[in-house]
Design an enzyme around this catalytic site. Sequence first.
Site, PDB file in Angstrom:
ATOM      1  N   ASP A 163       0.288  20.785  27.274  1.00 30.70           N
ATOM      2  CA  ASP A 163       1.604  21.412  27.267  1.00 30.70           C
ATOM      3  C   ASP A 163       2.503  20.798  28.339  1.00 30.70           C
ATOM      4  OD1 ASP A 163      -0.368  23.660  26.259  1.00 30.70           O
ATOM      5  OD2 ASP A 163       1.632  24.136  25.493  1.00 30.70           O
ATOM      6  N   LYS A 223       0.896  19.767  22.297  1.00 28.00           N
ATOM      7  CA  LYS A 223       1.195  21.144  22.685  1.00 28.00           C
ATOM      8  C   LYS A 223      -0.031  22.035  22.445  1.00 28.00           C
ATOM      9  CE  LYS A 223       4.201  24.964  21.225  1.00 28.00           C
ATOM     10  NZ  LYS A 223       3.103  25.735  20.626  1.00 28.00           N
ATOM     11  N   LYS A 232     -10.428  26.027  28.811  1.00 27.47           N
ATOM     12  CA  LYS A 232     -11.005  26.859  27.745  1.00 27.47           C
ATOM     13  C   LYS A 232     -12.357  26.328  27.281  1.00 27.47           C
ATOM     14  CE  LYS A 232      -7.766  26.722  24.634  1.00 27.47           C
ATOM     15  NZ  LYS A 232      -6.913  25.669  25.209  1.00 27.47           N
ATOM     16  N   LYS A 253      -5.245  19.745  18.678  1.00 25.12           N
ATOM     17  CA  LYS A 253      -5.829  18.578  19.370  1.00 25.12           C
ATOM     18  C   LYS A 253      -7.345  18.539  19.213  1.00 25.12           C
ATOM     19  CE  LYS A 253      -4.263  19.700  23.370  1.00 25.12           C
ATOM     20  NZ  LYS A 253      -3.524  20.924  22.981  1.00 25.12           N
TER      21      LYS A 253
END
Length: 542
Positions: free
Chosen positions: A164, A46, A77, A51
């Site tokens: 996600d 998620k 990102k 991560k």
Amino acid sequence: MKMDVTHIPVDEIRRPTRPDGEGSLQVQLDPSVKIDTAKVFAIYGKGGIGKSTTSSNLSAAFSKMGKRVLQIGCDPKHDSTFTLTKKMLPTVIDILETVDFHAEELRPEDFVFEGYNGVMCVEAGGPPAGTGCGGYVVGQTVKLLKEHHLLEDTDVVIFDVLGDVVCGGFAAPLQHAERAMIVTANDFDSIFAMNRIVQAIGAKAKNYKVRLGGVIANRSAATDQIDKYNERTGLRLGRAPAGSRCHPPQPAEEVHALRDGGHAGDRGGAARIPAPGRRDVDRRRAAARGAAEGPRDLRPAGVRLMDHTSYRARRGEIEHYFDRTAVQAWERLTSDAPVGRIRATVRAGRDRMRAMLLDWLPQDLHGARLLDAGCGTGALAVEAARRGAEVVAIDLSPTLVELAVRRVAAHLDTFAAGGRIDFRSGDMLAAELGRFDHVVAMDSLIHYEASDVLRALEAWAPRVSRSMLITFAPRTPALAAMHAVGRLFPRGDRAPAIEPVAELALKRGLLAAPGLQGFADGRCERIASGFYTSQALEIVRS
């Protein structure tokens, strides 16, 4: 009217088969970019679950075990490798965009950066919001790495993946991975995301070798909810200390592969990429091969290398590229017009190189005759004329020479007494150009092998009384790899490839060349700025 109705049990209904699960879009693996030489892990979870922190810790740990590690961030990102490099890296898609998606224009150090303890770091990024597919991004990244042979001596590859919702695109790393690991916490949202990811892994496992490696619990001491899920699914649990972060210390001094001609790191060649922080993240493709000011010609009468078939083919490439394909790009790059950050670093590198070469010449050039070999748009010739030199400025491209003439018209009143420029288009080694006190060849020999460079110097030597200043593309591991790969992917519209030259080999050649007796090598210095990397060498009459 009577109708015959056949009843079919639901479990006997066969749906149309799909390659990887039931998604409407499935991104297939190109067999040519399959990773065969390393252990590959894909880290999912998620958003905000840790991560990237987990991936970075794994990369650091594997590197401490002596493994050669590559971490690939797969998130728009592009912050997966921040804790390893201490900076935000440009994405592969961003870099490809700067070269109009001509991937063959790139060198490894354009998109691979060295992080903590020699970990190689790549940010694949993602498509713009609402467009494209993450699977394409991952595929292009792996393709680049494979084409540049960066996976051949890599022991561990870690994909840090946006997780996600595992769409067909961002599930693409599962096509490469052997083991998929899921980072989760002891809450409903994290476990719900984990369950979705488990389903995606199961779908990919039908056609690929990936298997679910286990679950990593993060950000919480309690694991009772995770344990319940694992009991139902048979998963194994690993645990990261709550709040753990990876902030590996940077070495006190990094070795820059392009600046120092060696490998960063201390593991015998494991690190082949420039250290972070040494260069701007934005770059320009033409300068990735040494950034010449214009086209370069090496075909003098009576010099044997000019009859070589490969030379004639290369000369055609050079002429076509600089006199047709890239005229507008060079016109803008060599002017004062605003340019992007990438081209700005190229312009700055070339300005520094030109300034250094001029600094190696006498400040007073009255009475001196100078050859600007491969003059491009004439910037160096103008500065020499301002010092009083009689300059012969020659280039293969008539178009660039015409541009140089137009530009010089605005500077004629700045020339010192006796200073003048004779612009010509043609053969820079032609004997009819006459004798010179100095020859300057700024990036005009970068498209030729060391043996050809030496022959060109031998062609000039009998007609030079004082010095020859040349630049060459320094032979580094990354540049040599790019050169080897570039030969396998020819394109009609690409810039001519450079020939990396080893400094020591070139200097030994200078000593041994019969036509260079009476000359000795002098100063030698490298300039690196963004995409621009070139090394200057002074050869003086002794």
